[in-house]
Design a protein around this motif. Structure first.
Motif, PDB file in Angstrom:
ATOM      1  N   GLN A 141      44.305   8.507   0.011  1.00  0.00           N
ATOM      2  CA  GLN A 141      44.957   7.738   1.067  1.00  0.00           C
ATOM      3  C   GLN A 141      44.235   7.926   2.405  1.00  0.00           C
ATOM      4  O   GLN A 141      44.185   7.016   3.232  1.00  0.00           O
ATOM      5  CB  GLN A 141      46.421   8.183   1.212  1.00  0.00           C
ATOM      6  N   GLN A 142      43.648   9.122   2.599  1.00  0.00           N
ATOM      7  CA  GLN A 142      43.037   9.435   3.884  1.00  0.00           C
ATOM      8  C   GLN A 142      41.512   9.319   3.883  1.00  0.00           C
ATOM      9  O   GLN A 142      40.907   9.063   4.921  1.00  0.00           O
ATOM     10  CB  GLN A 142      43.405  10.867   4.316  1.00  0.00           C
ATOM     11  N   ALA A 143      40.874   9.539   2.736  1.00  0.00           N
ATOM     12  CA  ALA A 143      39.410   9.554   2.686  1.00  0.00           C
ATOM     13  C   ALA A 143      38.913   8.900   1.400  1.00  0.00           C
ATOM     14  O   ALA A 143      39.624   8.875   0.390  1.00  0.00           O
ATOM     15  CB  ALA A 143      38.886  10.994   2.786  1.00  0.00           C
ATOM     16  N   TYR A 144      37.692   8.398   1.456  1.00  0.00           N
ATOM     17  CA  TYR A 144      37.091   7.743   0.299  1.00  0.00           C
ATOM     18  C   TYR A 144      36.903   8.759  -0.820  1.00  0.00           C
ATOM     19  O   TYR A 144      36.159   9.731  -0.684  1.00  0.00           O
ATOM     20  CB  TYR A 144      35.742   7.147   0.692  1.00  0.00           C
ATOM     21  N   GLY A 145      37.604   8.536  -1.942  1.00  0.00           N
ATOM     22  CA  GLY A 145      37.604   9.508  -3.020  1.00  0.00           C
ATOM     23  C   GLY A 145      36.750   9.140  -4.216  1.00  0.00           C
ATOM     24  O   GLY A 145      36.543   9.968  -5.100  1.00  0.00           O
ATOM     25  N   HIS A 146      36.254   7.890  -4.277  1.00  0.00           N
ATOM     26  CA  HIS A 146      35.398   7.517  -5.405  1.00  0.00           C
ATOM     27  C   HIS A 146      34.096   8.313  -5.360  1.00  0.00           C
ATOM     28  O   HIS A 146      33.620   8.698  -4.286  1.00  0.00           O
ATOM     29  CB  HIS A 146      35.089   6.021  -5.379  1.00  0.00           C
ATOM     30  N   PHE A 147      33.518   8.516  -6.524  1.00  0.00           N
ATOM     31  CA  PHE A 147      32.239   9.208  -6.579  1.00  0.00           C
ATOM     32  C   PHE A 147      31.116   8.282  -6.115  1.00  0.00           C
ATOM     33  O   PHE A 147      31.266   7.061  -6.077  1.00  0.00           O
ATOM     34  CB  PHE A 147      31.980   9.723  -7.989  1.00  0.00           C
TER      35      PHE A 147
END
Length: 314
Positions: free
Chosen positions: A244-250
């Motif tokens: 929700q807060q930061a880009y989490g995809h690899f």
């Protein structure tokens, strides 16, 4: 009656007995706390390293099956930005800058690739003929950040139909790297950063001959529902850096041909290629908060971190 009263009194627990039992339980709980913390850390490390490994394998299978890299990558660059609706880390975001939703955007710098440039031809020849800019206005910084597809070119011709495109180029990290064999100094260089993240020697890379760009493997990528059911995400240690807060995809690291003449700036005995090479997939990494790592994190980093954490817990 006297016998009955004694039996009734002995049937319950005295306050002292109850206190002793509670103290024993508290002591046992205290002994278990370090093991619970270690188990949580081990789960974090193993889950992320497994996701990284699975994604690396999935890209390899895709390349083998399709003979190209999967298009529709995330550029990790802000698309059209509206400071009025962007929130959190993206407040005041500007178009064309490194995607504000990254946990550590300082590891990258914008790299504009002009129409029909060597970089454009290199990407198109590898199969990366379409990419997606990231939307800083999206409420969730991982999912649903697409701003529209950028048509980068025909694999045969390499010309951008949209004129130009901007990607996120990997930068050096202060304090990362050092001398190689007492001769070549890779301190603070892009090569040293890549070497630490991908687990190889810095001499393998050359930021004179190539541009090293980071592209997100998000839900729009052609890899998804081709060799993977869904795009995995990195699980941070700090919940404040969740999807929700930061880009989490690899993130995939690509080696893009940048120059066809001259020698490598550090390793001057190595000449750049005289032909335009297709972009090359180097590996999968994660962009994590600085509290976890000052550099990009790859499989080797997570495996080493996992063993160190296990050793510290023993």
């Amino acid at each position: 009656m006297k016998h009955y009263n004694n039996m009734a009194r002995q049937a319950g627990m005295t306050l002292i007995e109850l206190t002793v039992v509670l103290l024993i339980l508290i002591g046992l709980a205290g002994l278990l706390v370090p093991y619970v913390g270690s188990f949580t850390q081990t789960t974090h490390d193993s889950t992320n390293s497994n996701n990284l490994t699975q994604l690396n394998n999935a890209v390899g299978r895709y390349v083998t099956d399709k003979n190209k890299l999967p298009p529709h990558v995330d550029t990790l660059i802000n698309g059209l930005a509206d400071a009025g609706s962007a929130g959190g880390a993206c407040t005041g975001a500007t178009a064309g800058a490194v995607y504000c939703g990254l946990a550590n955007p300082g590891l990258f710098t914008p790299a504009p690739f002009a129409a029909d440039s060597i970089q454009a031809q290199s990407l198109a020849a590898s199969g990366i003929n379409m990419a997606v800019a990231n939307d800083p206005n999206a409420q969730n910084k991982t999912f649903g950040t697409s701003t529209g597809m950028l048509m980068l070119g025909d694999p045969a011709g390499g010309a951008y139909s949209d004129g130009s495109a901007i990607f996120a180029a990997v930068q050096g990290v202060a304090g990362v790297g050092g001398m190689v064999g007492g001769m070549l100094d890779y301190t603070d260089s892009t090569e040293a950063h890549l070497a630490q993240a991908l687990g190889r020697d810095a001499m393998v890379y050359s930021d004179t001959c190539y541009d090293y760009i980071a592209v997100g493997i998000g839900d729009n990528n052609e890899l998804i529902q081709s060799t993977m059911a869904a795009a995995p995400v990195y699980f941070p240690q700090d919940a404040q850096f969740g999807p929700q807060q930061a880009y989490g995809h690899f993130i995939a690291i690509l080696q893009v041909d940048a120059a066809n003449t001259g020698n490598d700036a550090i390793n001057t005995t190595r000449a750049c290629s005289t032909i335009t090479e297709p972009a090359k997939f180097l590996g999968i990494v994660a962009n994590v908060p600085t509290t976890e790592s000052a550099a990009l994190v790859g499989v080797n980093t997570l495996l080493a971190q996992g063993w160190n954490n296990r050793a510290a817990a023993n």
